[in-house]
Scaffold this motif. Structure first.
Motif, PDB file in Angstrom:
ATOM      1  N   PRO A  45      -6.013  -0.230 -39.859  1.00 33.59           N
ATOM      2  CA  PRO A  45      -6.559   0.863 -38.673  1.00 33.59           C
ATOM      3  C   PRO A  45      -6.990   2.510 -38.682  1.00 33.59           C
ATOM      4  CG  PRO A  45      -4.525   0.705 -38.393  1.00 33.59           C
ATOM      5  CD  PRO A  45      -5.369  -0.346 -39.859  1.00 33.59           C
ATOM      6  N   GLU A  46      -7.866   2.692 -38.502  1.00 36.99           N
ATOM      7  CA  GLU A  46      -8.491   4.405 -38.858  1.00 36.99           C
ATOM      8  C   GLU A  46      -8.418   4.404 -39.920  1.00 36.99           C
ATOM      9  OE1 GLU A  46      -9.239   5.257 -35.475  1.00 36.99           O
ATOM     10  OE2 GLU A  46      -7.866   4.243 -34.269  1.00 36.99           O
ATOM     11  N   CYS A  47      -9.544   3.249 -40.643  1.00 39.90           N
ATOM     12  CA  CYS A  47      -9.630   4.009 -42.488  1.00 39.90           C
ATOM     13  C   CYS A  47     -11.121   3.113 -41.897  1.00 39.90           C
ATOM     14  CB  CYS A  47      -8.814   2.926 -42.960  1.00 39.90           C
ATOM     15  SG  CYS A  47      -9.033   3.845 -44.471  1.00 39.90           S
ATOM     16  N   ASP A  48     -11.604   4.456 -42.456  1.00 43.15           N
ATOM     17  CA  ASP A  48     -13.516   4.398 -42.809  1.00 43.15           C
ATOM     18  C   ASP A  48     -13.396   3.467 -44.097  1.00 43.15           C
ATOM     19  OD1 ASP A  48     -16.452   5.893 -43.207  1.00 43.15           O
ATOM     20  OD2 ASP A  48     -15.924   3.722 -42.517  1.00 43.15           O
ATOM     21  N   SER A  49     -12.708   4.447 -45.223  1.00 47.02           N
ATOM     22  CA  SER A  49     -12.467   3.290 -46.854  1.00 47.02           C
ATOM     23  C   SER A  49     -11.212   3.885 -47.334  1.00 47.02           C
ATOM     24  CB  SER A  49     -13.648   4.096 -47.999  1.00 47.02           C
ATOM     25  OG  SER A  49     -13.490   5.928 -48.088  1.00 47.02           O
ATOM     26  N   ALA A  50     -10.170   3.036 -48.400  1.00 46.11           N
ATOM     27  CA  ALA A  50      -9.314   3.150 -48.622  1.00 46.11           C
ATOM     28  C   ALA A  50      -9.194   4.267 -49.287  1.00 46.11           C
ATOM     29  CB  ALA A  50      -9.018   1.971 -49.242  1.00 46.11           C
ATOM     30  N   PRO A  51      -8.383   5.173 -49.928  1.00 45.47           N
ATOM     31  CA  PRO A  51      -8.395   5.447 -50.792  1.00 45.47           C
ATOM     32  C   PRO A  51      -8.501   5.738 -52.134  1.00 45.47           C
ATOM     33  CG  PRO A  51      -6.287   5.652 -49.611  1.00 45.47           C
ATOM     34  CD  PRO A  51      -7.660   5.161 -49.106  1.00 45.47           C
ATOM     35  N   SER A  52      -8.679   6.135 -53.768  1.00 41.57           N
ATOM     36  CA  SER A  52      -8.673   5.738 -54.860  1.00 41.57           C
ATOM     37  C   SER A  52      -7.464   4.973 -55.416  1.00 41.57           C
ATOM     38  CB  SER A  52      -9.309   7.154 -55.615  1.00 41.57           C
ATOM     39  OG  SER A  52      -8.074   8.248 -55.877  1.00 41.57           O
ATOM     40  N   HIS A  53      -6.755   5.092 -54.413  1.00 40.23           N
ATOM     41  CA  HIS A  53      -4.685   4.819 -55.511  1.00 40.23           C
ATOM     42  C   HIS A  53      -4.421   3.348 -54.690  1.00 40.23           C
ATOM     43  CE1 HIS A  53      -1.977   5.181 -52.217  1.00 40.23           C
ATOM     44  NE2 HIS A  53      -2.956   6.265 -51.445  1.00 40.23           N
ATOM     45  N   LEU A  54      -5.187   3.298 -53.269  1.00 33.16           N
ATOM     46  CA  LEU A  54      -4.488   1.641 -52.659  1.00 33.16           C
ATOM     47  C   LEU A  54      -6.449   1.282 -53.481  1.00 33.16           C
ATOM     48  CD1 LEU A  54      -4.673   2.391 -49.526  1.00 33.16           C
ATOM     49  CD2 LEU A  54      -3.129   1.088 -50.491  1.00 33.16           C
ATOM     50  N   GLU A  55      -7.422   1.771 -53.993  1.00 32.43           N
ATOM     51  CA  GLU A  55      -8.098   0.546 -54.488  1.00 32.43           C
ATOM     52  C   GLU A  55      -7.813  -0.220 -55.839  1.00 32.43           C
ATOM     53  OE1 GLU A  55     -11.248  -0.468 -53.451  1.00 32.43           O
ATOM     54  OE2 GLU A  55     -11.662   0.332 -52.120  1.00 32.43           O
ATOM     55  N   ALA A  56      -6.897   0.975 -56.852  1.00 31.41           N
ATOM     56  CA  ALA A  56      -6.445   0.389 -58.357  1.00 31.41           C
ATOM     57  C   ALA A  56      -5.498  -1.255 -58.027  1.00 31.41           C
ATOM     58  CB  ALA A  56      -5.787   2.367 -58.179  1.00 31.41           C
ATOM     59  N   ALA A  57      -4.831   0.124 -56.400  1.00 28.05           N
ATOM     60  CA  ALA A  57      -3.123  -1.401 -56.369  1.00 28.05           C
ATOM     61  C   ALA A  57      -4.202  -2.654 -56.012  1.00 28.05           C
ATOM     62  CB  ALA A  57      -2.979  -0.587 -55.519  1.00 28.05           C
ATOM     63  N   PHE A  58      -5.571  -2.792 -54.964  1.00 24.71           N
ATOM     64  CA  PHE A  58      -6.108  -3.940 -55.353  1.00 24.71           C
ATOM     65  C   PHE A  58      -6.411  -4.724 -56.413  1.00 24.71           C
ATOM     66  CE2 PHE A  58      -5.034  -2.881 -51.073  1.00 24.71           C
ATOM     67  CZ  PHE A  58      -5.949  -2.378 -50.348  1.00 24.71           C
ATOM     68  N   LYS A  59      -7.058  -3.576 -57.331  1.00 24.12           N
ATOM     69  CA  LYS A  59      -8.103  -4.723 -58.558  1.00 24.12           C
ATOM     70  C   LYS A  59      -7.064  -4.457 -59.781  1.00 24.12           C
ATOM     71  CE  LYS A  59     -12.423  -2.636 -57.098  1.00 24.12           C
ATOM     72  NZ  LYS A  59     -12.680  -1.162 -56.787  1.00 24.12           N
ATOM     73  N   SER A  60      -5.392  -4.526 -59.447  1.00 23.78           N
ATOM     74  CA  SER A  60      -4.859  -4.387 -60.269  1.00 23.78           C
ATOM     75  C   SER A  60      -3.493  -5.607 -60.100  1.00 23.78           C
ATOM     76  CB  SER A  60      -4.129  -2.800 -60.197  1.00 23.78           C
ATOM     77  OG  SER A  60      -2.531  -2.976 -59.249  1.00 23.78           O
ATOM     78  N   PHE A  61      -4.102  -5.952 -59.369  1.00 22.46           N
ATOM     79  CA  PHE A  61      -3.258  -7.953 -59.184  1.00 22.46           C
ATOM     80  C   PHE A  61      -3.678  -8.960 -60.493  1.00 22.46           C
ATOM     81  CE2 PHE A  61      -1.377  -9.042 -55.334  1.00 22.46           C
ATOM     82  CZ  PHE A  61      -1.331  -7.234 -54.620  1.00 22.46           C
ATOM     83  N   SER A  62      -2.063  -9.053 -61.332  1.00 22.58           N
ATOM     84  CA  SER A  62      -2.443  -9.320 -62.453  1.00 22.58           C
ATOM     85  C   SER A  62      -4.069 -11.170 -62.670  1.00 22.58           C
ATOM     86  CB  SER A  62      -1.644 -10.228 -63.153  1.00 22.58           C
ATOM     87  OG  SER A  62       0.154  -9.528 -62.330  1.00 22.58           O
ATOM     88  N   SER A  63      -4.034 -11.375 -63.767  1.00 21.86           N
ATOM     89  CA  SER A  63      -4.900 -12.330 -63.807  1.00 21.86           C
ATOM     90  C   SER A  63      -3.853 -13.735 -63.992  1.00 21.86           C
ATOM     91  CB  SER A  63      -5.986 -12.116 -65.033  1.00 21.86           C
ATOM     92  OG  SER A  63      -5.331 -11.539 -66.578  1.00 21.86           O
ATOM     93  N   PHE A  64      -4.551 -14.438 -64.064  1.00 23.76           N
ATOM     94  CA  PHE A  64      -3.663 -15.644 -64.380  1.00 23.76           C
ATOM     95  C   PHE A  64      -5.232 -16.836 -64.428  1.00 23.76           C
ATOM     96  CE2 PHE A  64      -5.901 -17.674 -60.331  1.00 23.76           C
ATOM     97  CZ  PHE A  64      -6.566 -16.565 -59.600  1.00 23.76           C
TER      98      PHE A  64
END
Lengths: 354, 246
Positions: A45-64
């Motif tokens: 909440p109260e967030c327009d765009s996620a900061p870069s460290h969070l963006e990186a965390a979202f994209k860093s989930f392992s592939s399968f």
């Protein structure tokens, strides 16, 4: 004989309040015990765009990997066992199999192979197993648990031979399998990938920006400002994009935002889908904790992790079943003062979460 | 639990309609369906019982079941409408698998415990169809009333629910049929069993009627290789007899 039609199948909700700074916090174990996660949803909440460290965390989930039509005896292949299973951290789950209809398989990171079989397959396979705890009148589902790291299941041993004979000559079980090895990746799974048709998949990340969303006011985790059931219902409505306005002209939904509420001008909803390993979820939780530190103005962050509804196991190696829906999930509500509220929920054919 | 089955799709003359019916059933998640040939023997003259057409003549390629990777299984079923029998005789003596509960009228009799229990012991199941309830409101009342009356005697055991659908719009998904079962007075698990495990029992019961209680059956095999030569060393009694397989 008229049944009460307002009664729904029973569900269980366990609520826990603790802090990350508390030594006795069991969050790490609770996260790691849910091995097979299908979806992670984050509400900021109260967030327009996620900061870069969070963006990186979202994209860093392992592939399968998805291996099509893998015969199950291949999971006992000597090279696969030595390269992957004995090292630990291999997650395997049968794909496109329903837990209440078909045979399902789960390979857990501690080397336990769990087979949830229907009556015919179990009787033909001839392995030791137990009837499912959720059978109704007659036993129609059986669970076979094999510990692949046990000395009796070592290649060449009698237990190993018996299972291998069952899976090769008596019932040639074959299914599509999702496999993940963390942190090794595909290298440890080469013995299987080289011989069957496979695809590498990365978890799908999707974002939604919502404006002027009514949100419940959650002060801190100490004050009981909001009842967990109504909060989870509201959170589910936001995730499913269901309107909580409850206008008199609409008959689609009568869900409302629980009181007391405020209106958040910007809310970001992110969801990640795939075969997600608990270590990646734990890393995301740590990144969300960093996000909540000052100067962030967000009052709270909600993270929901859903298990696969057709998985034969839930937390730990407890048996999982599906009566109406095989839901088993947990919602973690994080606050800026390092405290959290954890809600663990399961459906009718499940036992109590940890 | 076993896979979901719908054991009554009414056969119509329209081939494309049948194809659509099977496609819809596969899309809704049914793994097995049975095409129902309904036969009503006329009073005066003798009519031949219809023989089932092989499925590959009716449908070219069987559709894949939704969410799985195997095609739907299509079976054939014969329903005979008996006009001159009693409920008691049907339950206790007839060599059948399914007794259909009619939905077109309010039943003039109540189901008595004794014949119902006798049928349950023999492995015969009772069937309730729901597509008439979708077509017409009066039929809906009769369906629910007859089903509840049956439920009081059989207590939810040995009951299957099927569609008896003629058109694809009359089919409903398995979990929706479970909900309908709640209206009939079944519990959640009983209603789910009515479209899965009990249907599987019906198919096994049908198999046992064809074979010697399901233990021994014979089947013809096609012998590819030549017969062993007459001057073979093995004694005559031990030479394989290719035309019999146990």
């Amino acid at each position: 004989m008229w049944t009460d039609l307002t009664r729904t199948p029973r569900t269980l909700l366990v609520c826990e309040r603790s802090s990350f700074l508390d030594e006795k916090s069991r969050l790490r174990e609770q996260v790691e015990q849910l091995h097979f996660n299908y979806k992670v949803s984050v509400l900021l909440p109260e967030c327009d765009s996620a900061p870069s460290h969070l963006e990186a965390a979202f994209k860093s989930f392992s592939s399968f990997y998805l291996i099509k039509k893998l015969p199950l005896f291949e999971l006992l292949d000597k090279n696969f066992l030595e390269a992957a299973v004995y090292q630990g951290n291999v997650y395997g789950l049968s794909y496109r199999t329903r837990i209440d209809e078909d045979n399902c398989v789960a390979l857990m990171p501690n080397g336990q192979l769990c087979l949830s079989l229907d009556k015919d397959s179990f009787e033909m396979l001839g392995l030791e197993g137990k009837p499912s705890r959720f059978n109704h009148r007659a036993a129609s589902r059986y669970v076979v648990s094999l510990d692949l790291t046990d000395s009796r299941m070592a290649p060449g041993g009698r237990g190993y031979q018996r299972v291998l004979t069952g899976l090769t000559s008596r019932v040639q079980l074959q299914m599509d399998i999702l496999l993940s090895h963390h942190p090794g990746g595909g290298a440890a799974l080469q013995s299987l990938l080289s011989r069957y048709s496979w695809t590498e998949l990365t978890p799908e990340v999707s974002k939604r920006r919502l404006t002027q969303l009514p949100c419940p006011t959650l002060l801190t985790s100490d004050l009981q400002s909001c009842d967990p059931h109504s909060f989870l219902e509201w959170l589910g409505a936001v995730d499913a994009d269901v309107s909580c306005e409850n206008s008199s002209s609409s008959f689609l939904s009568s869900l409302v935002c629980p009181e007391p509420m405020t209106t958040a001008s910007h809310v970001l909803s992110i969801s990640i889908c795939g075969l997600l390993v608990p270590q990646d979820v734990h890393r995301l939780i740590q990144e969300l904790r960093c996000y909540l530190e000052p100067p962030c103005k967000a009052p709270w962050v909600a993270l929901t992790v859903h298990g696969f509804s057709d998985s034969p196991v839930t937390w730990g190696s407890r048996e999982h079943g599906a009566l109406r829906g095989g839901e088993h999930f947990y919602t973690l509500l994080l606050f800026p003062d390092h405290t959290y509220r954890l809600h663990l929920a399961t459906g009718a054919h499940d036992n109590c979460p940890p | 639990m076993s896979v979901f089955m719908d054991l009554s799709l009414i056969l119509t003359e329209d081939r494309s309609g049948l194809r659509l019916l099977v496609d819809t059933a596969a899309h809704l998640g049914f793994s097995t369906v049975a095409i129902n040939y309904v036969f009503e023997p006329p009073a005066k003259k003798k009519q031949e019982i219809p023989s089932p057409k092989p499925i590959h003549e009716l449908i070219d390629q069987l559709p894949i079941v939704q969410g799985r990777s195997w095609p739907i299984r299509v079976l054939n079923r014969l329903t005979v409408v008996m006009s001159d029998s009693t409920h008691f005789a049907a339950c206790m003596t007839y060599d059948v698998d399914i007794i259909c509960v009619p939905v077109t009228e309010k039943l003039p009799f109540f189901f008595k415990r004794a014949p119902v229990n006798g049928a349950v012991d023999r492995g015969v199941v009772f069937e309730v169809s729901y597509s008439a309830a979708i077509r017409d409101t009066t039929m809906r009342r009769y369906t629910i009333a007859n089903a509840i009356s049956l439920m009081e005697s059989c207590k939810g055991k040995n009951l299957i629910m099927s569609s008896a659908a003629e058109k694809h719009l009359e089919l409903r998904g398995p979990y929706d049929i479970t909900n309908l079962g709640l209206l009939f007075g079944l519990s959640e698990e009983d209603a789910k069993e009515a479209i899965s495990s009990t249907c599987r029992s019906v198919l096994l019961h049908a198999d046992t009627r064809k074979t010697a209680s399901g233990i021994v059956y014979t089947m013809k095999t096609r012998q590819q290789g030549a017969l062993p030569p007459p001057d073979c060393e093995a004694p005559a009694a031990k030479r394989p007899k290719p035309h019999l397989t146990a």
